[in-house]
Design an enzyme around this catalytic site. Structure first.
Site, PDB file in Angstrom:
ATOM      1  N   GLY A  40      68.257  70.963  70.513  1.00 49.45           N
ATOM      2  CA  GLY A  40      68.599  70.201  69.308  1.00 49.45           C
ATOM      3  C   GLY A  40      68.421  70.993  68.027  1.00 49.45           C
ATOM      4  CB  CYS A  42      63.427  71.209  65.872  1.00 53.30           C
ATOM      5  SG  CYS A  42      61.870  71.979  65.432  1.00 53.30           S
ATOM      6  CE  LYS A  51      60.089  75.675  57.955  1.00 58.74           C
ATOM      7  NZ  LYS A  51      61.178  74.698  57.814  1.00 58.74           N
ATOM      8  CD  GLU A 189      61.244  74.571  54.098  1.00 57.39           C
ATOM      9  OE1 GLU A 189      62.006  74.894  55.031  1.00 57.39           O
ATOM     10  OE2 GLU A 189      60.299  73.766  54.247  1.00 57.39           O
ATOM     11  CG  HIS A 446      32.247  83.738  51.782  1.00 56.04           C
ATOM     12  ND1 HIS A 446      32.837  83.175  50.674  1.00 56.04           N
ATOM     13  CD2 HIS A 446      32.077  85.062  51.509  1.00 56.04           C
ATOM     14  CE1 HIS A 446      33.000  84.122  49.749  1.00 56.04           C
ATOM     15  NE2 HIS A 446      32.550  85.274  50.242  1.00 56.04           N
TER      16      HIS A 446
END
Ligand SMILES: Cc1cc2nc3c(=O)[nH]c(=O)nc-3n(C[C@H](O)[C@H](O)[C@H](O)COP(=O)(O)OP(=O)(O)OC[C@H]3O[C@@H](n4cnc5c(N)ncnc54)[C@H](O)[C@@H]3O)c2cc1C
Ligand SMILES: NC(=O)c1ccc[n+]([C@@H]2O[C@H](COP(=O)([O-])OP(=O)(O)OC[C@H]3O[C@@H](n4cnc5c(N)ncnc54)[C@H](O)[C@@H]3O)[C@@H](O)[C@H]2O)c1
Length: 465
Positions: A40, A42, A51, A189, A446
């Site tokens: 599909g 995505c 991305k 984006e 940290h």
């Protein structure tokens, strides 16, 4: 004679695929029909390719800004054909994984390549890619057919020629000047991505701000950060005509509050929202109801008005995200195989905009809290206060977290490098009903970004009237 199955699934989307395997594992005879690409939107032309290519754009940005970190490098030269080829390798492997899973690892699933249309409430016809038609019947039918780009009514658009994200993701050359109609998720984006690749980019948005559903301060800051990289914005712009000049130049004519604008570029991306793939299903043969935009109407259990027919994912309207479509699968799986009942209307809605910095969002925005008349306090902390931000030079953005009268976190907008991951920590705290003081006192390693949660609540204030 139609072939009869226990389950028909139309569309190989983010709900259909896992549902097929879960039901096959439970011994049901399942047929899954896909007219285009397994996996599909995505995997093939949505989240993953974007991305993947954003990662290339980030590399270009790092090279371009390397000198600020004491590293000398020549200006980056982007080979778009290679960027696209890398993307194709990444998503090709994902698609192959889906194919293997459906066709080799689950013998109870029959996969058909072709378009499905309803012929009745429990029957569909598939025009197979290989030629003939197949009639199928099943007592359970799941529609997971997703959406496609909505094309706005702008005179001359079709003749001018335009790209949707699907075509742009395959374009092997760099647009010299990319015009983008729409300043939502896709507009931002892609806008930053192509700017970083080296295009000039102009985003033309009809609203007065980008990302129409977010707080104005969040949108304004994100816009400023993209402008600092050279992305241009024209807001409040009603595009009414598009045309192409003899030299191939595209012009979009728009009315704005400051007058008429003629915006010129070499390529035009349409990113003005989506429209559901429900119109080619012949839903009337089954009697399935849709709303005025064509989204299939479902109840909180994702059942349509016709017994045995469900709609999953983007095609039933509401927010459109992969994780929600996947959760639709879980709701239906648990109902059918586990006898559990969960509503699709009461679930958290996390999401992230994959700009740099990211925008991670969960729960209420400030505007939504006001609208719902919920008493809240708000903490706003600039990212530049964070040690990790100074060390890495990723200083843009801010944390904005809303807390209710019982000290519970009710919403957050994290505009920050890795903002989506930081938002997820707040989502966990919300799910576990942790008071904000727990995060304030927690020992974080940290110097992680997470450490910022110790200080984020230092300036909790009543909202401005
Ligand atoms: C450019 C882009 C970027 C995105 N980025 C993100 C992101 O970062 N994060 C996120 O959460 N979401 C993102 N989304 C949204 C996300 O892709 C969808 O919400 C998600 O894929 C859910 O889709 P779905 O399961 O409803 O169906 P889809 O994945 O859209 O699948 C539907 C399938 O049905 C098939 N089909 C349609 N009609 C028929 C028919 N009649 N017969 C047979 N098959 C049919 C289609 O070919 C398609 O394969 C993005 C979307 C786009 C366009
Ligand atoms: N990171 C993510 O999760 C992600 C990324 C990309 C896409 N998506 C999904 O894909 C969907 C579609 O994205 P999108 O950006 O196309 O839609 P969107 O709804 O996010 O944004 C569309 C924008 O276009 C504007 N617009 C509408 N008509 C216009 C016109 N005629 N001229 C100019 N502007 C106009 C709207 O005001 C809005 O700001 C999103 O809703 C989202 O669910 C998600």
């Amino acid at each position: 004679m139609p072939d009869s199955y226990d389950v028909v699934i139309i569309g190989s989307g983010q709900a259909g695929n896992p549902l097929a395997t879960a039901l096959a594992d439970a011994g049901r005879r399942v047929v899954l029909i896909e007219e285009y690409l397994l996996g599909g939107s995505c995997i093939n032309y949505g989240c993953s390719p974007v991305k993947t290519m954003l990662a290339s754009a980030e590399r270009a940005h790092q090279v371009r800004t390397a000198v600020d970190f004491g590293v000398l490098a020549d200006a980056p030269r982007v080979d778009m054909a290679a960027v696209v080829a890398r993307k194709d390798v990444v998503i090709g492997a994902m698609r192959e994984g889906v194919r293997k899973n459906l066709t080799q690892e689950h013998p109870g699933i029959t996969v058909l390549a072709g378009r499905a249309v309803f012929t009745g409430p429990h029957s569909v016809r598939v025009a197979l890619e290989t030629g003939p038609e197949k009639e199928l019947t099943a007592p359970l039918i799941f529609i997971n057919t997703g959406t496609r780009a909505a094309i706005p009514e702008v005179d001359g658009l079709a003749e001018t020629g335009f790209l949707t994200t699907t075509e742009l993701l395959d374009l092997p050359e760099l647009p010299e000047h990319l015009l983008i109609l729409g300043g939502g998720y896709i507009g931002l984006e892609f806008g930053q991505m192509y700017r970083r690749f080296g295009s000039r980019v102009t985003i033309i948005e009809s609203g007065e701000q980008v990302l129409e559903h977010e707080d104005a301060d969040v949108c304004a800051t994100l816009q400023e950060l993209l402008e600092a990289e050279g992305v241009e914005f024209v807001l409040g712009a009603k595009a009414y005509r598009a045309s192409k000049g003899a030299g191939g130049q595209i012009t979009v004519a728009a009315r704005t509050s400051s007058g008429e604008r003629r915006l010129r570029g070499t390529h035009l991306l349409i990113a003005t929202g989506r429209t559901p793939n429900s119109d080619k299903l012949n839903l009337s043969a089954a009697g399935v109801r849709v709303d005025e935009q064509g989204y299939i109407q479902v109840n909180s259990r994702l059942q349509t008005n016709v017994r045995g027919i469900y709609a999953l994912g983007d095609v039933h309207g509401g927010p459109q995200f992969t994780h929600l479509s996947y959760d639709d699968y879980r709701i239906v799986r648990d109902a059918l195989l586990g006898g559990k009942s969960r509503s699709a209307r009461q679930r958290p809605l996390p999401y992230a905009v994959f700009t740099d910095p990211q925008l991670g969002r969960i729960g209420l925005s400030e505007a939504q809290a006001r609208e719902k008349k919920i008493a809240y306090r708000v903490a706003v902390m600039p990212v530049s206060n964070i040690g990790r931000a100074r060390e890495t030079g990723r200083l843009g953005g801010f944390f904005k977290v809303l807390v209710d009268a019982k000290d519970q976190i009710i919403g957050a907008a994290i505009l920050c490098a890795e903002g989506g991951e930081i938002m997820t920590m707040l989502q966990l705290a919300m799910t576990g009903r942790l008071k904000y003081q727990v995060l304030q006192q927690m020992i974080f390693a940290h110097p992680l970004w997470a450490e910022a949660l110790n200080n984020a609540f230092a300036k909790l204030k009543e909202p401005k009237k």
